[in-house]
Design an enzyme around this catalytic site. Structure first.
Site, PDB file in Angstrom:
ATOM      1  N   ILE A   1       0.828  -1.222   0.000  1.00  0.00           N
ATOM      2  CA  ILE A   1       0.000   0.000   0.000  1.00  0.00           C
ATOM      3  C   ILE A   1       0.859   1.267   0.000  1.00  0.00           C
TER       4      ILE A   1
ATOM      5  N   ALA B   1      -1.416  -2.937   8.176  1.00  0.00           N
ATOM      6  CA  ALA B   1      -0.730  -2.003   9.076  1.00  0.00           C
ATOM      7  C   ALA B   1       0.480  -2.693   9.683  1.00  0.00           C
TER       8      ALA B   1
ATOM      9  N   THR C   1      -7.794   1.137  16.245  1.00  0.00           N
ATOM     10  CA  THR C   1      -7.542   0.551  17.571  1.00  0.00           C
ATOM     11  C   THR C   1      -7.988   1.490  18.690  1.00  0.00           C
ATOM     12  N   ASP C   2      -8.258   0.908  19.855  1.00  0.00           N
ATOM     13  CA  ASP C   2      -8.587   1.739  21.027  1.00  0.00           C
ATOM     14  C   ASP C   2      -7.362   2.502  21.541  1.00  0.00           C
ATOM     15  N   GLU C   3      -6.162   2.113  21.069  1.00  0.00           N
ATOM     16  CA  GLU C   3      -4.942   2.740  21.597  1.00  0.00           C
ATOM     17  C   GLU C   3      -4.852   4.222  21.221  1.00  0.00           C
TER      18      GLU C   3
ATOM     19  N   TYR D   1       3.133   3.610  17.402  1.00  0.00           N
ATOM     20  CA  TYR D   1       2.051   2.840  16.768  1.00  0.00           C
ATOM     21  C   TYR D   1       0.726   3.574  16.893  1.00  0.00           C
TER      22      TYR D   1
ATOM     23  N   LYS E   1      -1.780   5.283  14.011  1.00  0.00           N
ATOM     24  CA  LYS E   1      -3.182   4.899  13.796  1.00  0.00           C
ATOM     25  C   LYS E   1      -4.092   6.124  13.999  1.00  0.00           C
TER      26      LYS E   1
ATOM     27  N   ASN F   1      -7.872  -5.037  22.373  1.00  0.00           N
ATOM     28  CA  ASN F   1      -6.907  -6.116  22.062  1.00  0.00           C
ATOM     29  C   ASN F   1      -7.617  -7.399  21.636  1.00  0.00           C
TER      30      ASN F   1
ATOM     31  N   LYS G   1       3.046 -11.112  20.130  1.00  0.00           N
ATOM     32  CA  LYS G   1       2.017 -10.511  20.974  1.00  0.00           C
ATOM     33  C   LYS G   1       1.817 -11.379  22.216  1.00  0.00           C
TER      34      LYS G   1
ATOM     35  N   PRO H   1       7.942 -13.328  29.829  1.00  0.00           N
ATOM     36  CA  PRO H   1       8.342 -11.969  30.219  1.00  0.00           C
ATOM     37  C   PRO H   1       7.135 -11.090  30.546  1.00  0.00           C
TER      38      PRO H   1
ATOM     39  N   ASN I   1      -2.445  -7.883  33.073  1.00  0.00           N
ATOM     40  CA  ASN I   1      -1.575  -8.829  32.353  1.00  0.00           C
ATOM     41  C   ASN I   1      -1.206 -10.037  33.207  1.00  0.00           C
TER      42      ASN I   1
ATOM     43  N   ARG J   1       8.079  -1.660  29.199  1.00  0.00           N
ATOM     44  CA  ARG J   1       8.029  -0.973  27.890  1.00  0.00           C
ATOM     45  C   ARG J   1       8.061   0.534  28.161  1.00  0.00           C
TER      46      ARG J   1
ATOM     47  N   HIS K   1       4.607   2.887  28.669  1.00  0.00           N
ATOM     48  CA  HIS K   1       3.588   1.828  28.643  1.00  0.00           C
ATOM     49  C   HIS K   1       2.211   2.351  29.084  1.00  0.00           C
TER      50      HIS K   1
HETATM   51  P1  NAD Z   1      -0.926  -8.082  11.732  1.00  0.00           P
HETATM   52  O1  NAD Z   1       0.382  -7.407  12.010  1.00  0.00           O
HETATM   53  O2  NAD Z   1      -1.145  -9.480  12.204  1.00  0.00           O
HETATM   54  O3  NAD Z   1      -1.223  -8.063  10.168  1.00  0.00           O
HETATM   55  C1  NAD Z   1      -0.997  -6.935   9.366  1.00  0.00           C
HETATM   56  C2  NAD Z   1      -1.043  -7.370   7.908  1.00  0.00           C
HETATM   57  O4  NAD Z   1      -0.818  -6.210   7.099  1.00  0.00           O
HETATM   58  C3  NAD Z   1       0.035  -8.399   7.546  1.00  0.00           C
HETATM   59  O5  NAD Z   1      -0.545  -9.438   6.791  1.00  0.00           O
HETATM   60  C4  NAD Z   1       1.037  -7.592   6.729  1.00  0.00           C
HETATM   61  O6  NAD Z   1       1.707  -8.380   5.744  1.00  0.00           O
HETATM   62  C5  NAD Z   1       0.128  -6.538   6.087  1.00  0.00           C
HETATM   63  N1  NAD Z   1       0.880  -5.326   5.726  1.00  0.00           N
HETATM   64  C6  NAD Z   1       1.734  -4.617   6.516  1.00  0.00           C
HETATM   65  N2  NAD Z   1       2.270  -3.599   5.819  1.00  0.00           N
HETATM   66  C7  NAD Z   1       1.727  -3.631   4.571  1.00  0.00           C
HETATM   67  C8  NAD Z   1       1.884  -2.843   3.404  1.00  0.00           C
HETATM   68  N3  NAD Z   1       2.727  -1.800   3.389  1.00  0.00           N
HETATM   69  N4  NAD Z   1       1.168  -3.152   2.304  1.00  0.00           N
HETATM   70  C9  NAD Z   1       0.327  -4.211   2.316  1.00  0.00           C
HETATM   71  N5  NAD Z   1       0.149  -5.031   3.388  1.00  0.00           N
HETATM   72  C10 NAD Z   1       0.838  -4.734   4.510  1.00  0.00           C
HETATM   73  O7  NAD Z   1      -2.019  -7.089  12.350  1.00  0.00           O
HETATM   74  P2  NAD Z   1      -3.417  -7.410  13.055  1.00  0.00           P
HETATM   75  O8  NAD Z   1      -3.182  -7.610  14.492  1.00  0.00           O
HETATM   76  O9  NAD Z   1      -4.148  -8.423  12.258  1.00  0.00           O
HETATM   77  O10 NAD Z   1      -4.126  -5.985  12.879  1.00  0.00           O
HETATM   78  C11 NAD Z   1      -4.871  -5.683  11.704  1.00  0.00           C
HETATM   79  C12 NAD Z   1      -5.458  -4.292  11.826  1.00  0.00           C
HETATM   80  O11 NAD Z   1      -6.303  -4.211  12.976  1.00  0.00           O
HETATM   81  C13 NAD Z   1      -4.397  -3.202  12.006  1.00  0.00           C
HETATM   82  O12 NAD Z   1      -4.796  -2.070  11.258  1.00  0.00           O
HETATM   83  C14 NAD Z   1      -4.413  -2.904  13.492  1.00  0.00           C
HETATM   84  O13 NAD Z   1      -4.037  -1.580  13.750  1.00  0.00           O
HETATM   85  C15 NAD Z   1      -5.881  -3.152  13.825  1.00  0.00           C
HETATM   86  N6  NAD Z   1      -6.145  -3.587  15.211  1.00  0.00           N
HETATM   87  C16 NAD Z   1      -5.475  -4.643  15.764  1.00  0.00           C
HETATM   88  C17 NAD Z   1      -5.777  -5.058  17.062  1.00  0.00           C
HETATM   89  C18 NAD Z   1      -5.088  -6.241  17.688  1.00  0.00           C
HETATM   90  O14 NAD Z   1      -5.326  -6.538  18.865  1.00  0.00           O
HETATM   91  N7  NAD Z   1      -4.267  -6.981  16.985  1.00  0.00           N
HETATM   92  C19 NAD Z   1      -6.778  -4.389  17.793  1.00  0.00           C
HETATM   93  C20 NAD Z   1      -7.439  -3.304  17.192  1.00  0.00           C
HETATM   94  C21 NAD Z   1      -7.130  -2.925  15.898  1.00  0.00           C
HETATM   95  P1  TYD Z   2       0.652  -6.610  23.233  1.00  0.00           P
HETATM   96  O1  TYD Z   2       0.134  -8.000  22.961  1.00  0.00           O
HETATM   97  O2  TYD Z   2       1.966  -6.204  22.656  1.00  0.00           O
HETATM   98  O3  TYD Z   2      -0.512  -5.584  22.843  1.00  0.00           O
HETATM   99  P2  TYD Z   2      -0.630  -3.979  23.117  1.00  0.00           P
HETATM  100  O4  TYD Z   2       0.655  -3.453  23.589  1.00  0.00           O
HETATM  101  O5  TYD Z   2      -0.994  -3.478  21.754  1.00  0.00           O
HETATM  102  O6  TYD Z   2      -1.739  -3.832  24.124  1.00  0.00           O
HETATM  103  O7  TYD Z   2       0.785  -6.443  24.799  1.00  0.00           O
HETATM  104  C1  TYD Z   2      -0.343  -6.635  25.656  1.00  0.00           C
HETATM  105  C2  TYD Z   2       0.080  -6.254  27.061  1.00  0.00           C
HETATM  106  O8  TYD Z   2       1.074  -7.200  27.511  1.00  0.00           O
HETATM  107  C3  TYD Z   2       0.762  -4.893  27.145  1.00  0.00           C
HETATM  108  O9  TYD Z   2       0.422  -4.286  28.399  1.00  0.00           O
HETATM  109  C4  TYD Z   2       2.244  -5.215  27.133  1.00  0.00           C
HETATM  110  C5  TYD Z   2       2.300  -6.547  27.855  1.00  0.00           C
HETATM  111  N1  TYD Z   2       3.387  -7.474  27.431  1.00  0.00           N
HETATM  112  C6  TYD Z   2       4.190  -8.077  28.420  1.00  0.00           C
HETATM  113  O10 TYD Z   2       4.029  -7.843  29.639  1.00  0.00           O
HETATM  114  N2  TYD Z   2       5.154  -8.952  27.988  1.00  0.00           N
HETATM  115  C7  TYD Z   2       5.383  -9.223  26.651  1.00  0.00           C
HETATM  116  O11 TYD Z   2       6.306 -10.017  26.330  1.00  0.00           O
HETATM  117  C8  TYD Z   2       4.538  -8.600  25.687  1.00  0.00           C
HETATM  118  C9  TYD Z   2       4.729  -8.862  24.199  1.00  0.00           C
HETATM  119  C10 TYD Z   2       3.555  -7.732  26.121  1.00  0.00           C
END
Ligand code: NAD
Ligand code: TYD
Length: 348
Positions: free
Chosen positions: A63, A86, A129-131, A154, A158, A183, A193, A209, A253, A285, A288
């Site tokens: 993209i 993303a 995201t809620d972040e 991040y 977003k 999340n 994650k 960790p 956590n 982190r 955090h």
């Molecule tokens: P992910 O990292 O597992 O997947 C992201 C995907 O995007 C991958 O398949 C990657 O190859 C693709 N991608 C990255 N850069 C790209 C580029 N430049 N062009 C084309 N494709 C590209 O992420 P996820 O956890 O599935 O999150 C998906 C979406 O949902 C994101 O926009 C994220 O911000 C949002 N989101 C995630 C969470 C969560 O808990 N994981 C919660 C709320 C919102």
């Molecule tokens: P994560 O799965 O990275 O999601 P986000 O930071 O987007 O919420 O982390 C979830 C929570 O867990 C966050 O408070 C950070 C913590 N965390 C740890 O304590 N240890 C770890 O190794 C990781 C990856 C996350």
């Protein structure tokens, strides 16, 4: 049912793969085009079961490449976009923020530039995201009107993309929807994650960790419930609106990790308490966020969605999936899955 050709970006990733599968299977009249560049987080093994479906196409594209995106949207006559692609990991954003600006901000703008020029009546649905709302204290919830206060590269990327989507709605009349979700957890999540990392490490008796004091709180939603919410918002949401999505499932956590440890002891027939011995408190982190909690009453009351999986069920399904898919996990941790695209798609 009207025919649509929906571009889903990031469909090879964690949440995207569940969204792609849901739309391909439940809406055979729609053509689903999955566009993904396959970064470390994109894995076509996540979609092996639907590869041959007649209403499904995969395109490897970036993209960040504006001219390629314009060509693809024209060629496939895209009617709507559900945008998930993303960079998604907070720790990586702290280590390398540039990639987050390039993909999450610039990539979103490039996609909208191409989409608005198509002049379709369809919608650009931005998955966020809620972040973006920042960090809560012990009480309170994020609503759709909470002021943005992103605190990591991040969440700043977003938040910026959310602002651009609304600005395109206002300046160019772009039809849009935005959702901000808490999340997610479930099958196909990359093991950087927290939840898949803990499941994987327990299996191999590696340290678990815990950042800082472990009292950080997240609201966890099972990924298929997020995919269902995206379906509901796409079909019933009011264009120009934002919907919060949450799991009503706040956990600190350390509570979350202990719950996984207890379940894993049972699954692996290990002595009760043995997984907990792997818990290791590590350096926090930087910056955090303390607590995220979502109020999703707008989505529930206006569009009738609610989560179908409670945490005890969702976490069991997740653990089952990771234990049954140790090959997936081994491929992902070794990077071997990245050859799958070449084998399956380039040699056809
Ligand atoms: P992910 O990292 O597992 O997947 C992201 C995907 O995007 C991958 O398949 C990657 O190859 C693709 N991608 C990255 N850069 C790209 C580029 N430049 N062009 C084309 N494709 C590209 O992420 P996820 O956890 O599935 O999150 C998906 C979406 O949902 C994101 O926009 C994220 O911000 C949002 N989101 C995630 C969470 C969560 O808990 N994981 C919660 C709320 C919102
Ligand atoms: P994560 O799965 O990275 O999601 P986000 O930071 O987007 O919420 O982390 C979830 C929570 O867990 C966050 O408070 C950070 C913590 N965390 C740890 O304590 N240890 C770890 O190794 C990781 C990856 C996350």
């Amino acid at each position: 049912m009207s025919t649509k050709t929906i571009l889903i970006t990031g469909g090879a990733g964690f949440i995207g793969s569940h969204v792609v599968r849901r739309f391909v299977v439940q809406y055979p009249d729609y053509n689903i085009v999955n566009l993904d560049v396959l970064t470390y987080a994109g894995n076509l093994e996540n979609l092996r079961d639907i590869e041959g479906k007649p209403n499904y196409t995969f395109i490897k594209a970036d993209i960040r490449n504006q001219s390629e995106i314009v060509k693809i949207l024209h060629e496939y006559r895209i009617s709507d976009i559900i945008h998930l692609a993303a960079e998604s990991h907070v720790d990586r954003s702290i280590a390398n923020p540039n990639a987050f600006v390039e993909t999450n901000v610039m990539g979103t703008v490039f996609l909208m530039n191409a989409f608005k020029d198509l002049k379709t009546s369809g919608v650009f649905f931005h998955i966020s995201t809620d972040e973006v709302y920042g960090s809560l204290g012990e009480t309170g919830y994020f609503t759709e009107s909470t002021a943005y206060d992103p605190r990591s590269p991040y969440s700043a990327s977003k938040a910026s993309s959310d602002h651009f989507v609304r600005a395109y709605g206002n300046s160019y009349g772009l039809n849009f929807l935005i959702s901000n979700c808490s999340n997610n957890y479930g099958p196909n999540q990359f093991p950087e994650k927290l939840i898949p990392l803990v499941i994987n490490n327990i299996q191999y008796r590696k340290a678990l960790p815990i950042y800082g004091d472990g009292q950080y709180t997240r609201d966890w939603l099972y990924v298929e419930d997020h995919a269902e919410a995206i379906d509901v918002i796409f079909h019933k949401g009011k264009h120009g609106e934002t919907y919060n999505i949450g799991g009503d499932n706040e956990l600190k956590n350390i509570e979350l990790v202990r719950a996984i440890c207890a379940e894993m002891d049972v699954r692996l027939s290990r002595e009760k308490g043995s997984s907990e011995e792997l818990i290791t408190y590590v350096k926090d982190r930087p910056g955090h966020d303390r607590r995220y909690a979502i109020d999703s009453s707008k989505l529930k009351n206006e569009l009738g969605w609610k989560p179908q999986h409670d945490f005890s069920e969702g976490i069991k399904l997740t653990i089952d999936w990771y234990l049954e898919n140790s090959r997936w996990l081994a491929h992902v941790t070794s990077g071997e899955y990245q050859t799958y695209y070449e084998e399956q798609y380039l040699k056809r």
